[in-house]
Write an enzyme that holds these catalytic residues in place. Sequence first.
Site, mmCIF file in Angstrom:
data_model
loop_
_atom_site.group_PDB
_atom_site.id
_atom_site.type_symbol
_atom_site.label_atom_id
_atom_site.label_comp_id
_atom_site.label_asym_id
_atom_site.label_seq_id
_atom_site.Cartn_x
_atom_site.Cartn_y
_atom_site.Cartn_z
ATOM 1 C CG ASN A 162 -6.627 -0.536 0.874
ATOM 2 O OD1 ASN A 162 -5.967 -0.066 -0.051
ATOM 3 N ND2 ASN A 162 -6.071 -1.051 1.964
ATOM 4 C CG HIS A 216 -3.066 3.622 2.016
ATOM 5 N ND1 HIS A 216 -3.523 3.225 0.778
ATOM 6 C CD2 HIS A 216 -3.145 2.522 2.817
ATOM 7 C CE1 HIS A 216 -3.852 1.946 0.833
ATOM 8 N NE2 HIS A 216 -3.632 1.500 2.049
ATOM 9 C CB CYS A 270 -0.944 0.012 1.196
ATOM 10 S SG CYS A 270 -2.175 -1.283 1.091
#
Length: 329
Positions: free
Chosen positions: A286, A256, A116
């Site tokens: 996500n 994020h 990520c």
Amino acid sequence: MSKIHAAITAVNGYVPDYILTNQELETMVDTNDEWITSRTGIKERRILKGEGLGVTDMAVPAVEGLLKKRGIGAEEIDLIIFCTTTPDMPFPASANILADKIGAKNAWGYDLQAACSGFMFGLSTGAQFIESGKHQKVLVVGGDKMSSIINYEDRVTCIIFGDGCGAVLLEPNTEGYGVIDSILKSDGAGKIYLHQKAGGSVRPASHETVDNNEHFVYQEGQAVFKFAVTNMADVAAEIMEKNNLTSQDVAWLVPHQANKRIIDATANRMGLEADKVMINIEKYGNTTNGTIPLCLWEWESKLKKGDNLILAAFGGGFTWGSVYLKWAY
Ligand code: UT7
């Protein structure tokens, strides 16, 4: 001569049409909209449907739109850094596949794997090629087809992830705009909490690995949450301190999008009000490498030349970090 910074001169994104809602997930696993919304902030996510489509099929429209916006041709690109955890195939690199699909005949490229945090690592790495004077046009792509490695019978992971892709173009700037600083970190000991067990050289794909569901994301959510919430907030605060920035100086936090609670904790630690935080997790979930460029894409019209942006991410590896940049247009 004034210092060369790597400025973002164009941004674009792409998300697939199919919307997987919390309500649809309720029909697939033992979960409910209230639990997902209160624990994560997610309402829906996009899924790339269709046989034979991979992450580069989302990158193509994202990048073609970007080139059009900037008014340049693909052959002008020097380097493509493709940040992804779900490449089209183990090799060749998705950067190469993308270059071929868009006609970037003069570019070289590589894939960057940092889960990520990948886009942030890619942005920082790409900036070095501009700052050194080596390249004039670097494309940093961040995207994932997370649905290709999610077990839709596992309620712990399938509610979180979605598909999407974004891209930015980096070009030299001598007026002080662009990437100013970055703090990037990793700790491989975190591997045990978030990984994909099979498909690599340790456990190549076999009937057994498929039968054991080892090609899907494995996550111990609570453990990851604890590391994420502290480290992402700490590193965002650290880059502000290092660059003498107060909360008044920061125009936007670009976090994020893993969990709304992690984002809120980061903003809180930085002393930022909610209206300075880019959040679209409710729509996309996500998207791993896609979250930060998709935010920049969605907020582009609100950004002003000279705005101070702090990017912050945390992900598998563990990997985490922050980037401080001055918006250039
Ligand atoms: O982007 C990469 C980095 N990843 C992250 O940053 C993710 C970090 N972790 C998280 O965001 C959160 O840990 C999750 C969203 C994954 C989970 O939230 P949580 O508040 O940590 O829940 P939990 O795992 O502690 O589970 C609480 C309860 C459990 O039930 P019991 O044991 O209390 O009876 C779970 O079984 O919630 C249950 N549960 C669910 N219930 C309904 C777990 N998943 C679900 C679900 N629906 N989908």
